[in-house]
Scaffold this active site. Structure first.
Site, PDB file in Angstrom:
ATOM      1  N   PRO A 317       0.795  -1.245   0.000  1.00  0.00           N
ATOM      2  CG  PRO A 317       0.037  -0.906   2.197  1.00  0.00           C
ATOM      3  CD  PRO A 317       0.794  -1.885   1.325  1.00  0.00           C
ATOM      4  CB  CYS A 318       3.137   2.821  -2.447  1.00  0.00           C
ATOM      5  SG  CYS A 318       2.261   2.554  -3.992  1.00  0.00           S
ATOM      6  CG  HIS A 319      -2.931   3.386  -1.279  1.00  0.00           C
ATOM      7  ND1 HIS A 319      -2.632   2.063  -1.524  1.00  0.00           N
ATOM      8  CD2 HIS A 319      -3.873   3.384  -0.314  1.00  0.00           C
ATOM      9  CE1 HIS A 319      -3.373   1.293  -0.744  1.00  0.00           C
ATOM     10  NE2 HIS A 319      -4.130   2.067   0.005  1.00  0.00           N
TER      11      HIS A 319
END
Length: 355
Positions: A317-319
């Site tokens: 989850p780089c978001h």
């Protein structure tokens, strides 16, 4: 572009001064409102941390910003060419419409002329702009669980043959050149935020990206080299598994991803990606906070680079990583998707994780 833009500090100063020298040459996206403006916009100036600067209107649209209703950044192009004006008006009145080339012809317009005009002014075709507008419009109702989005999303591929052609274009190979019984196999899965490309082998998922991500061709070429050319079409069990888990995630049912992952990366990037998976759904961290959690407080910039190199969207989850000032910062899938994902994840219980 006709000239190189100065740094963001100089552009923000130009925005505050409403410097006419940058009119039509630079644009600002405001993350707190979701709009993009000319630097001469008469509206009240946003805070610096809410500003993202672009050199074309197309780049603003790709990032998920919509045109400002005060300064009308797209107006000069519309005023100069009647075809652009007609199509922009139609798109504004019905942003969820699924435009096709035949619709352009039905308006008495020549598709080739329209294509050239939009590429010249916006850096993208009208059909590309219409698709991005529809995606952004649909994403706005996703956090509330709206069903309207189902009617607004457009599949990029209406057949396996269409997907094969697109995939071959990304890699610069004819579909016939791909290995029939390949070690790595690629397919697409539909999601409420647009189609995603999945590449897996028999044991793990190697890539999961939104189809229009600019880094996708380079990522695929890395996998092609890793597999020594043994890359083809189809799917293994990990693709089926991630498709089911992604459907549950998009439906707000679960943020628990159990598909085995095998992204290509250095020892450090792998460490960063593991740290990202420790951030619970519904929460965010700054790059500095991720670095400190890894015991590497001096590695903030390296963490940011690894974050941007992530080849498995959402699952890694780089978001969930934002700027130290709370700004969304960049996202390869578009800032509008990052905002939609963060808002959607607020519906998950914080203890569920995002792993």
């Amino acid at each position: 572009m006709m000239f190189d833009l100065p740094d963001d500090a100089a552009l923000y100063a130009a925005l505050l001064a409403r410097d006419a020298r940058f009119d039509g040459r630079a644009y600002v996206g405001v993350t707190s409102t979701g709009v993009f403006c000319r630097l001469t916009c008469p509206a009240r100036k946003p805070k610096r941390e809410n500003c993202v600067f672009f050199d074309t209107m197309g780049a603003c649209i790709e990032a998920g910003f919509r045109p400002c209703k005060r300064c009308h950044p797209m107006a000069p192009a519309a005023e100069g060419e009647p075809a652009i004006a007609a199509l922009l008006t139609a798109l504004r009145e019905d942003p969820a419409r699924r435009w096709q080339e035949n619709d352009v012809i039905a308006m008495g317009l020549d598709p080739s002329t329209v294509r050239r005009a939009f590429k010249r002014h916006f850096g993208m075709t009208f059909l590309e702009m219409a698709r991005l507008t529809r995606l952004r419009t649909g994403a706005a109702v996703l956090p509330e669980g709206g069903r309207v989005i189902d009617a607004q999303m457009e599949a990029s591929y209406d057949s396996p043959a269409a997907f094969r052609r697109a995939f071959g274009k990304w890699l610069g190979l004819a579909p016939s050149k791909f290995v029939p019984d390949a070690t790595l196999r690629a397919d697409w899965i539909e999601t409420k935020l647009g189609p995603m490309i999945a590449v897996s082998d028999k044991h793990a998922l190697h890539l999961l990206e939104f189809a229009e991500r600019k880094a996708l061709p380079a990522e695929l070429k890395r996998l092609y080299g890793f597999a020594k050319g043994s890359l083809g079409f189809g799917r293994f069990a990990p693709t089926d598994q991630i498709e089911a888990e992604m459907a549950a995630f998009m439906a707000g049912q679960s943020a628990d991803f159990q598909t085995r992952l095998a992204p290509l990366g250095t020892a450090f990037t792998q460490e960063v990606w593991r740290a990202l998976r420790e951030i619970p759904a519904g929460q965010t961290r700054s790059y500095g906070e991720v670095a400190k959690a890894m015991g590497r407080p001096e590695a903030t910039r390296a963490v940011a680079r690894a974050n941007g190199a992530n080849p498995i969207a959402i699952v890694i989850p780089c978001h969930r990583v934002i700027g130290a000032d709370g700004a969304l910062t960049g996202y390869g899938g578009g800032l509008w998707r990052k905002q939609a994902l963060i808002e959607m994840e607020r519906g998950f219980a914080q203890g569920t994780g995002g792993r």
